[in-house]
Design a protein around this motif. Structure first.
Motif, PDB file in Angstrom:
ATOM      1  N   ARG A 154       1.230  -1.421  -0.104  1.00  0.00           N
ATOM      2  CA  ARG A 154      -0.010  -0.185   0.026  1.00  0.00           C
ATOM      3  C   ARG A 154       0.837   1.685  -0.210  1.00  0.00           C
ATOM      4  NH1 ARG A 154      -5.570  -0.510   1.419  1.00  0.00           N
ATOM      5  NH2 ARG A 154      -5.930   1.613   2.974  1.00  0.00           N
ATOM      6  N   HIS A 155       2.410   1.439   0.845  1.00  0.00           N
ATOM      7  CA  HIS A 155       2.950   2.378   0.500  1.00  0.00           C
ATOM      8  C   HIS A 155       4.065   1.820   0.201  1.00  0.00           C
ATOM      9  CE1 HIS A 155       0.202   3.806   3.687  1.00  0.00           C
ATOM     10  NE2 HIS A 155       0.278   2.979   3.970  1.00  0.00           N
ATOM     11  N   PRO A 156       4.255   1.307  -1.772  1.00  0.00           N
ATOM     12  CA  PRO A 156       5.499   0.930  -1.553  1.00  0.00           C
ATOM     13  C   PRO A 156       6.647   3.005  -1.259  1.00  0.00           C
ATOM     14  CG  PRO A 156       4.515   1.731  -3.431  1.00  0.00           C
ATOM     15  CD  PRO A 156       3.409   1.794  -2.572  1.00  0.00           C
ATOM     16  N   GLU A 157       6.454   3.648  -1.455  1.00  0.00           N
ATOM     17  CA  GLU A 157       6.963   4.755  -2.102  1.00  0.00           C
ATOM     18  C   GLU A 157       8.124   5.173  -0.846  1.00  0.00           C
ATOM     19  OE1 GLU A 157       4.116   4.577  -1.078  1.00  0.00           O
ATOM     20  OE2 GLU A 157       3.835   6.199   0.410  1.00  0.00           O
ATOM     21  N   SER A 158       7.456   3.976   0.508  1.00  0.00           N
ATOM     22  CA  SER A 158       8.268   3.800   1.896  1.00  0.00           C
ATOM     23  C   SER A 158       9.300   3.232   1.612  1.00  0.00           C
ATOM     24  CB  SER A 158       7.206   4.048   2.820  1.00  0.00           C
ATOM     25  OG  SER A 158       6.284   4.724   2.961  1.00  0.00           O
ATOM     26  N   ARG A 159       9.379   2.082   0.799  1.00  0.00           N
ATOM     27  CA  ARG A 159      10.667   1.347   1.310  1.00  0.00           C
ATOM     28  C   ARG A 159      10.589   0.577   2.241  1.00  0.00           C
ATOM     29  NH1 ARG A 159      13.822   1.960  -3.439  1.00  0.00           N
ATOM     30  NH2 ARG A 159      13.017   1.939  -5.323  1.00  0.00           N
ATOM     31  N   LEU A 160       9.727  -0.350   2.717  1.00  0.00           N
ATOM     32  CA  LEU A 160       9.883  -1.029   4.057  1.00  0.00           C
ATOM     33  C   LEU A 160      10.028  -2.366   3.493  1.00  0.00           C
ATOM     34  CD1 LEU A 160       6.351  -0.941   5.958  1.00  0.00           C
ATOM     35  CD2 LEU A 160       8.357   0.480   6.275  1.00  0.00           C
ATOM     36  N   LEU A 161      10.228  -2.498   2.121  1.00  0.00           N
ATOM     37  CA  LEU A 161      11.305  -3.715   1.816  1.00  0.00           C
ATOM     38  C   LEU A 161      11.807  -3.718   0.452  1.00  0.00           C
ATOM     39  CD1 LEU A 161       8.353  -7.059   2.451  1.00  0.00           C
ATOM     40  CD2 LEU A 161      10.365  -6.065   3.560  1.00  0.00           C
ATOM     41  N   PRO A 162      13.242  -4.000   0.127  1.00  0.00           N
ATOM     42  CA  PRO A 162      13.581  -3.922  -0.772  1.00  0.00           C
ATOM     43  C   PRO A 162      12.705  -4.210  -2.022  1.00  0.00           C
ATOM     44  CG  PRO A 162      15.140  -4.974  -0.136  1.00  0.00           C
ATOM     45  CD  PRO A 162      13.674  -4.492   0.881  1.00  0.00           C
ATOM     46  N   PRO A 163      12.832  -3.167  -3.038  1.00  0.00           N
ATOM     47  CA  PRO A 163      11.411  -3.569  -4.692  1.00  0.00           C
ATOM     48  C   PRO A 163      11.333  -4.631  -4.948  1.00  0.00           C
ATOM     49  CG  PRO A 163      13.503  -1.923  -5.100  1.00  0.00           C
ATOM     50  CD  PRO A 163      13.781  -2.339  -3.415  1.00  0.00           C
ATOM     51  N   PRO A 164      10.409  -5.073  -5.483  1.00  0.00           N
ATOM     52  CA  PRO A 164      10.090  -6.615  -5.755  1.00  0.00           C
ATOM     53  C   PRO A 164      11.337  -6.881  -7.215  1.00  0.00           C
ATOM     54  CG  PRO A 164       7.700  -5.599  -5.833  1.00  0.00           C
ATOM     55  CD  PRO A 164       8.998  -4.372  -5.664  1.00  0.00           C
ATOM     56  N   ARG A 206      16.305 -11.863   0.315  1.00  0.00           N
ATOM     57  CA  ARG A 206      17.105 -11.466   1.249  1.00  0.00           C
ATOM     58  C   ARG A 206      16.532 -11.239   2.045  1.00  0.00           C
ATOM     59  NH1 ARG A 206      21.741  -8.462   1.147  1.00  0.00           N
ATOM     60  NH2 ARG A 206      21.646  -8.738  -1.429  1.00  0.00           N
ATOM     61  N   ALA A 207      15.580  -9.720   1.877  1.00  0.00           N
ATOM     62  CA  ALA A 207      14.931  -9.362   3.630  1.00  0.00           C
ATOM     63  C   ALA A 207      13.623 -10.531   3.201  1.00  0.00           C
ATOM     64  CB  ALA A 207      14.171  -8.241   2.231  1.00  0.00           C
TER      65      ALA A 207
END
Ligand code: GSH
Length: 216
Positions: free
Chosen positions: A77-87, A94-95
């Motif tokens: 829902r918040h890709p701009e926040s980069r909670l995880l590295p990009p798909p 690794r994450a």
């Protein structure tokens, strides 16, 4: 657009609250009195069928349980926040690997340590089961310690949601001195996460009370 997170002080609520604070999204927390058994009552079980925490309710009312499902949903829902590295990135692989390690190899031991009577039918067995889970807990953390890139975060690419999971989980069933000595990378990562400006106030709220007790 407000998220509602159910949980208790010192519980996995801290993970989701810290991530919402990092993202700067609106959220409110609802305290669930675990010691008083509120999580096992019908009202809370309508949110989480097993009475566990945390539970996230989206602004449209959709209910999400289980920490990994919550993190993946927030990331989507918040890709701009980069909670995880990009798909598609190696860093994401690794994450996800270590996020799932936390969720499937570490977190389930917490139920055995906190509620050993659910897994044993005599007092004697309860002590044995708890002791075994506690020792597995320490053993498994060694693998996390070895996996940490040391920047001080898990990934050399920088901070992500898995760091918050590690920083919250490593506070449980572990003396700070033991962690410092035996899990130096986990300890350094946790301190870096706890000191992040957005996360620090959340971590203070989730620290044990003056008697050294968590809310659970
Ligand atoms: N699979 C759940 C596990 C959550 C969990 O075990 N939470 C603990 C608190 S940190 C809990 O709810 N304990 C109360 C109980 O098991 O009754 C998740 O990933 O969120």
């Amino acid at each position: 657009m407000t998220y509602t997170i159910y949980g208790a002080r010192g519980s996995g609520l801290g993970i989701i609250e810290a991530l919402c604070a990092e993202m700067g999204v609106d959220y409110e927390t609802r305290h669930v009195d675990v010691r008083g058994g509120e999580n096992q009552k019908a009202a809370y079980r309508r949110l989480h069928p097993l009475g566990k925490l945390p539970t996230l309710v989206l602004p449209d009312g959709e209910i999400i349980t289980d920490t990994v499902a919550i993190i993946l949903t927030l990331d989507e829902r918040h890709p701009e926040s980069r909670l995880l590295p990009p798909p598609g990135s190696e860093a994401r692989v690794r994450a996800l690997r270590w996020l799932l390690f936390c969720a499937t190899e570490l977190y389930p031991l917490v139920e055995i340590i906190d509620f050993p009577e659910r897994f044993a039918n005599t007092d004697e067995c309860t002590v044995v089961v708890r002791g075994r889970a506690s020792s597995l807990w320490r053993d498994r953390w060694q693998h996390v310690d070895k996996a940490i890139g040391g920047t001080p975060y898990l990934l050399p690419e920088g901070f992500c949601a898995v760091d918050v999971c590690i920083a919250v989980l490593c506070r449980w069933d572990m003396e700070p001195k033991w962690r410092q000595k035996n899990l130096p990378h986990v300890d350094a990562l946790a301190k870096a996460v706890w000191n992040r400006p957005a996360v620090a106030p959340v971590f203070v709220r989730h620290s044990p009370d003056e008697k050294g007790q968590d809310a659970l």
